[in-house]
Design a protein around this motif. Structure first.
Motif, PDB file in Angstrom:
ATOM      1  N   GLY A  94      28.534  63.673 -10.551  1.00  0.00           N
ATOM      2  CA  GLY A  94      27.994  64.780  -9.779  1.00  0.00           C
ATOM      3  C   GLY A  94      29.065  65.772  -9.381  1.00  0.00           C
ATOM      4  O   GLY A  94      28.861  66.990  -9.408  1.00  0.00           O
ATOM      5  N   SER A 145      33.563  61.918 -10.025  1.00  0.00           N
ATOM      6  CA  SER A 145      32.277  61.287 -10.300  1.00  0.00           C
ATOM      7  C   SER A 145      31.414  62.295 -11.055  1.00  0.00           C
ATOM      8  O   SER A 145      31.690  63.497 -11.070  1.00  0.00           O
ATOM      9  N   LYS A 147      28.917  54.786  -6.192  1.00  0.00           N
ATOM     10  CA  LYS A 147      27.889  54.017  -6.902  1.00  0.00           C
ATOM     11  C   LYS A 147      28.388  53.588  -8.277  1.00  0.00           C
ATOM     12  O   LYS A 147      28.331  52.413  -8.633  1.00  0.00           O
ATOM     13  N   SER A 148      28.915  54.578  -9.039  1.00  0.00           N
ATOM     14  CA  SER A 148      29.382  54.240 -10.386  1.00  0.00           C
ATOM     15  C   SER A 148      30.555  53.272 -10.306  1.00  0.00           C
ATOM     16  O   SER A 148      30.655  52.342 -11.111  1.00  0.00           O
ATOM     17  N   SER A 149      31.431  53.486  -9.347  1.00  0.00           N
ATOM     18  CA  SER A 149      32.567  52.577  -9.210  1.00  0.00           C
ATOM     19  C   SER A 149      32.083  51.159  -8.931  1.00  0.00           C
ATOM     20  O   SER A 149      32.614  50.186  -9.476  1.00  0.00           O
TER      21      SER A 149
END
Ligand SMILES: Nc1ncnc2c1ncn2[C@@H]1O[C@H](COP(=O)(O)OP(=O)(O)OP(=O)(O)O)[C@@H](O)[C@H]1O
Ligand SMILES: Nc1ncnc2c1ncn2[C@@H]1O[C@H](COP(=O)(O)OP(=O)(O)OP(=O)(O)O)[C@@H](O)[C@H]1O
Ligand SMILES: [Mg+2]
Ligand SMILES: [Mg+2]
Lengths: 306, 319, 263, 319, 263
Positions: E155, E153, C47-49
């Motif tokens: 998380g 990431s 998601k962040s990527s």
């Protein structure tokens, strides 16, 4: 009030200046004067010398002895002279000083140059020079003087650049330090193993060069020359045959004369003037025809340092 | 944990200032000539060159960089301006501008290597340190340039100010400090200098071109080195090819003594001025005391540590 | 596929590799005008990527991004900002030693009026006042705006980042887990803020692990899985548990009823 | 963004190594004596002192510190060991141990000031740099100590190894590099050195006493400086109070050329060896080429930048 | 007040000031053997400051902390660790350039057997294996354990910190928002892990803004407000909305029924 004399040397770490300071301290004590001392952080630190002059004048010094790190100090010399301070240059000439007590570094070079030529007995010279570092007047004067003494193409005493005639096959900076003299000589031998003359800016650098030559098994075939006149590194190494000859200078004499001038000025306000050569002598254990030298025994009596 | 420092700008300079005051108090007891207007005007003149270099150095250190070339670039600038005047007969202002242009070019070179080629500032400036030194020696033939026009030493002249003789160059330096202090504190560009040093990533993500900020800082530092060239020429009345050798470390020392972090993003430029003054006061006071030169070095070493320790203490007390 | 609102931002087949790790493995993306699009997925789903590619913070190895139908190549976050895209990054991207007000306005400081402003002087007073009102909007009790961000609590820091993005967006707002560190009250304020932004007409991309929050505000939900887009679902027509099942891979998309998928 | 560097230990030294190989290739074309075993054994001897100092410097830089005092402390050590032997007639091993004890004490002093008084390493070591220098000059009266026992120059002697003459000191230096490489990579303490430099806060919160790690590193660095003292005495056969002046910057340069970050926590110590070799190869090769000294400085400046730029490129290519 | 389980950790009247900001303003705290104590509160209520005092990360200006009835003065996190207290900090406190395995074992690396172990050599292989099994416990799909933590990431990074604390605690486990960045699946695994730790007999302090999580696992709930402890409530006897009301100050403690308070 107490007479205050200031001594400003180029650096703190050169035995030549340390000896000079010791001499000045002794002379000042004897004459009942207070000696202030200061030094540049390194050779060429004119800013440090300028600040030191100003600070010493603020501290009440009426005479300042200085071994100039460069001509950038000239305007300040003039400024403080106008405030009634006598400025005497020691060891290195500087324009504007009331008087100069010094050895002629170019001449010191010439002496060992002439000796080297005689010692080679007509063989073609293959020269390596272990110089100081770029841009330093003393380094240039000794180097160029050496070449002049040998009769090679060179530059005059005013130049701050190093001449390199064809006979000089390798030049390395030693920073006047044994370890770097050794490194420089090692590299020069790699470049040309026919080297038969080594000029070194001073005796520690000469000792370093000797170490490199010895490791290569060539110490017997090479004439090593230095400048300074220290007892162990200089005269002692001439005795041991490590270096063939050295030009001896007299820091103690310079200091004593400088302090005397300061005391004189305090007493009757008479400024010193002109150039007094404190002399330079060639020290060699094997004298060569046509080159005036003193032997190591005589030298032992006049050398400085340990 | 250095949080207060960032929060209370005036605090940042307080620590070094306390050290400076303590040092002054100490020397006042040691020699009656220390605490005189004349002596202070002397100290200011002595720190004016390093002080000006240190402005540029502070900017660079604030961005988490370092500039080892500052002193050598300053020397090159002084040679260029004096030789241009002496050899080509340029008038003083024109020659000075040429010198400043030369140092600015070096700043630009440093900046381009840091931003475009992404090299560490330490290495870049180590390289340009050597390049500037060699250029200086080659161009000047290692000769001091003395026949300079009178106009070039104007800034070294002094005027009377309430009994003290103050050099014009000192006034210029102080004005530059105040200007840069205001610039860093109150303008967007100034704040970006802090931001880049504090968190380059956050700054980039905030849409600021960190490369532009960095390049600007290096170029600006080059300009300050050029002004320092002008001041050293004015002070000594000569162009000295061997100048600048000790100024590198002195300038960085002034910055760090002044409380600016070598990790960037934290510090106040006025602290640098205090730091430069501390160095100058030590040198002056110790000479007045008649401490012999080797012991001066010893004592300087101890005092530098004590000065920063005082700073540290005063900051803890403030918590 | 007809009469849908216009597509504002679109990405096709994005691939991003880090060494041996493939963070994005052909991800697609579609954001429509005036919607809140939630992006959900397991930790490490990419998601962040994905949003870093959309905001110019990283450059994808392959794939195409379109803004308003035109292919764009953001080289840096600056480009994205110029295009009116504001982003709250998961790791917050604040300058710790600088104050809250400075962080809020970093890169677009308010200038003073007149000459001083032209010279680049910033209006600290106005920035401070604006900061206070923005933070009050989020009901977060920060005691002093001249505090350095590094002295803030985790949630307070997040509010600074969120407040910044919401205030300055012109085109698209992207928020990577904006409510993760927030308390109940503050979290609700941020959801409220997101709705307000949408109501201004700006589309919002909301990445969140908080399913109740997602179902409360999202118009469509983009489910990321293993570096790809697994599905886009309609929160009004699918249950929370089905969504989670797709997200974790317990259920495949083909098992979902057709109407659950958003078009 | 420097992630690969941390992930692939051998990669970290690859960049500098490429620069080294390129430099060697270049010089081989310039002079036929460059690419000889004999010449390489010489270069190794020439870098053995700086190389050993740089081990200590690497440790300190890995903890995000810096040591400006390293060269001067080394010089002090060499004076202590030679004067103890010459003046008090101590045997070589005992005198050497005394010298190492002196440098270790300075390391301890640095470490205590950094950990207990929490002063920045830059300032601390700037202070001890001056203190060590003054002590050296005062104790030696600025005189070279030459009458040392034969045992002290043993490590400077060479033995035959496949046609090349290798100095024992070089073997010692290489062994130290390998040992420290393994230590840093494979022991808990070594990993803690990286951790402290990478994130002091996280390391502290993980329950590691960061002060202990730092103190240990500074003391250990002191030991390495002492070993360097021993090597320089063995190499030159004398105790030189003027030694160590250029070694400060040379050692830091070797570390940075070798790819260790000045911000701490990232780097490989073998890179430092490569960095030291690059410096040595430049100096040797340029002398062989007959480049005059000002031009050597110019070229060195350019080459340093090129070397790191190569490193940068190779790293980008590797991504 | 009788027959209660033994008090493991207790704090009275903690005060912590940062400049003009008072983070803790006379906070009390009580942790009993074998319980999961949730600590909740608005952003900036002083939760992180409280647990930092308990774990030795900061030293309170005033107040007293007792462990097993004895007054203690932690000077550093090291002291707390020696006393068997493990903490997951909100800002995670990991060394970014180091690998996952190294971070997990930072400060208590596994040694090799034999002489090499005595010399301080670490057993990388075993550390790697253990790391893999710990991370598998949390069901977080990390692809390589020799990845530097900075490449993970958000998380994934949190899982590293949580895994570390759970593995090494001897006496008390403190977790500051351990599930904030986690997905649904991973979050549940952490709750599961917390229960497992409690079942081993270790008390757990859980700071969280996630009310469903809190009500799912907590035995008692400590409500922090404005640097003080406002109340301790029993999640089985109070509604979520009442709890939130007390937390945000909408309701005062005296308005709560007596049985809602935990004793
Ligand atoms: N700089 C990097 N270097 C190497 N791997 C990376 C890097 N950044 C991300 N990754 C990897 O890419 C994968 C996707 O990461 P990403 O941050 O996009 O996940 P995410 O969906 O945002 O997860 P979370 O919900 O935990 O924030 C992860 O496995 C991560 O380890
Ligand atoms: N180092 C510091 N310097 C100054 N103020 C601080 C510092 N640390 C915390 N504070 C302040 O103390 C207050 C309490 O912070 P704390 O981190 O304990 O809150 P919290 O309850 O954990 O909040 P959150 O839920 O947002 O994590 C905040 O207002 C914060 O700004
Ligand atoms: Mg993420
Ligand atoms: Mg918190």
């Amino acid at each position: 009030a107490e007479t205050v004399i200031g001594l400003i040397t180029k650096t703190e770490s050169n035995p030549f200046f340390v000896k000079m300071k010791e001499g000045a301290e002794a002379a000042a004590k004897k004459g009942g004067a207070k000696l202030l001392s200061a030094a540049g952080k390194q050779d060429g630190d004119t800013a440090g010398q300028i600040s030191a002059m100003e600070n010493m004048v603020a501290a009440g010094a009426k005479t300042i002895l200085i071994t100039s790190s460069g001509d950038a100090i000239i305007p300040t010399i003039k400024k403080i002279q106008a405030q009634g301070v006598q400025v005497i240059a020691l060891d290195s000439p500087v324009e504007g000083a009331d008087a100069l007590f010094a050895t002629n570094n170019y001449k010191a070079g010439e002496l060992i140059g002439a000796y080297a030529k005689a010692a080679l007995k007509g063989k073609a010279p293959v020269i390596a020079t272990m110089d100081l570092f770029p841009g330093h007047p003393v380094g240039a004067q000794r180097h160029n003087g050496f070449l002049a003494g040998y009769g090679l193409k060179t530059l005059d005493a005013k130049s701050n650049e190093l001449a390199q005639p064809a006979e000089v096959v390798c030049m390395a900076d030693s920073f006047g330090d044994a370890a770097k003299g050794q490194t420089g000589m090692e590299n020069c031998l790699q470049k040309n193993d026919k080297i038969n003359v080594v000029y070194a800016i001073n005796e520690p650098a000469a000792a370093g060069a000797y170490k490199a030559l010895k490791a290569a098994g060539k110490e017997k075939d090479v004439v090593i020359l230095g400048v300074d006149g220290m007892c162990s590194n200089g005269v002692g190494n001439v005795e041991k045959g490590v270096i063939a000859a050295t030009s001896m200078q007299y820091p103690l004499k310079m200091a004593a004369m400088g302090v005397a001038a300061g005391l004189q000025y305090a007493k009757d306000g008479k400024r010193q003037s002109g150039y007094t050569d404190t002399g330079v002598d060639l020290v060699a254990s094997k004298p060569m025809a046509g080159v005036k030298s003193i032997d190591t025994k005589t030298a032992r009596g006049q050398c400085w340092g340990d | 944990m250095n949080t207060l420092k960032a929060k209370l700008p005036p605090m940042g300079t307080l620590g070094p200032a306390i050290a400076l005051v303590l040092a002054c108090a100490f020397f006042s007891f040691q020699h009656e000539n220390f605490l005189t207007l004349k002596n202070f005007s002397l100290i200011l003149q002595q720190v004016m060159v390093v002080g000006t270099i240190a402005i540029g150095q502070t900017l660079i250190i604030l961005t988490a960089g370092i500039d080892l070339s500052c002193g050598m670039v300053m020397a090159l600038g002084s040679i260029v301006m004096t030789k241009f005047a002496a050899d080509y007969g340029l008038s003083a202002p024109v020659a000075i501008l040429c010198g400043i242009a030369a140092t600015t070019l070096f700043g630009l070179l440093n900046g381009l290597l840091v931003t475009r080629v992404k090299l560490p500032p330490f290495i870049v400036t180590l390289g340009t340190l050597n390049i500037a030194f060699a250029c200086t020696q080659l161009y000047s033939k290692a000769q001091t340039v003395t026949n300079i026009p009178d106009g070039m030493s104007l800034l070294g002249d002094t005027f009377d100010f309430g009994g003290a003789r103050v050099a014009y160059g000192v006034v210029l330096m102080l004005a530059l400090y105040v200007a840069m202090w205001v610039w860093l504190r109150d303008t967007a560009q100034g704040r970006h200098v802090y931001a880049v040093g504090n968190s380059p990533e956050a700054t980039r993500l905030a849409g600021i071109s960190t490369d532009k900020v960095l390049l600007g800082v290096y170029v600006l530092a080059g300009v300050f080195y050029g002004i320092a060239s002008m001041l050293t020429v004015a002070r000594t009345g000569a162009g000295d090819p061997n100048g600048g050798q000790t100024e590198n470390l002195d300038a960085i020392t002034a910055v760090v003594l002044g409380g600016t972090s070598l990790f960037g993003g934290r510090g106040i430029i006025l602290g640098t001025l205090v730091g430069a003054l501390i160095v100058g006061v030590f040198r002056n006071g110790l000479t007045l005391m008649g401490v012999s030169s080797v012991y001066q070095i010893l004592v300087t070493g101890i005092l530098v540590i004590l000065a920063v320790a005082t700073d540290q203490m005063s900051r803890k007390g403030g918590r | 596929m007809s009469a849908q609102p216009q597509i504002v931002m679109q990405a096709k087949g994005l691939i991003k590799r880090y060494g041996q790790v493939t963070a994005l493995d052909g991800a697609d993306f579609e954001l429509r005008a005036g919607e809140i699009l939630a992006v959900i997925g397991d930790n490490g789903a990419g998601k962040s990527s994905l949003i870093k590619c959309l905001s110019g913070a990283t450059i994808p190895d392959e794939g195409e991004i379109q803004l308003d139908g035109k292919v764009i190549h953001f080289k840096s976050p600056l480009d994205a900002r110029h295009a009116g895209i504001e982003t709250v990054y998961q790791d917050l991207a604040v300058a710790p030693a600088m104050t809250i007000a400075e962080n809020l306005f970093l890169g677009r400081e308010l200038r003073r009026s007149g000459l001083l402003g032209l010279l680049g002087f910033i209006d600290k007073k106005k920035m401070l006042e604006e900061s206070i009102s923005r933070m009050n909007d989020l009901k977060v009790g920060i005691r002093s705006m001249t505090q350095a961000v590094e002295t803030l609590s985790g949630g307070q820091r997040q509010c600074v980042a969120v407040g910044r993005a919401a205030a300055f967006a012109q085109h698209v707002v992207i928020m990577d887990e904006p409510t993760a560190a927030l308390g109940v009250k503050e979290g609700n304020m941020v959801l409220e803020l997101i709705r307000r932004v949408r109501d201004k007409g700006l589309p919002v991309v909301l990445i969140s692990h908080n399913m109740p929050h997602v179902f409360e505000v999202a118009d469509r939900i983009h489910i990321a899985r293993l570096g790809k887009r697994a599905a886009v679902v309609d929160p009004k027509k699918i249950s929370m548990s089905d969504t989670v099942a797709v997200m974790t891979g317990a259920k495949s998309v083909s098992d979902l009823p057709e109407e659950a998928l958003a078009h």
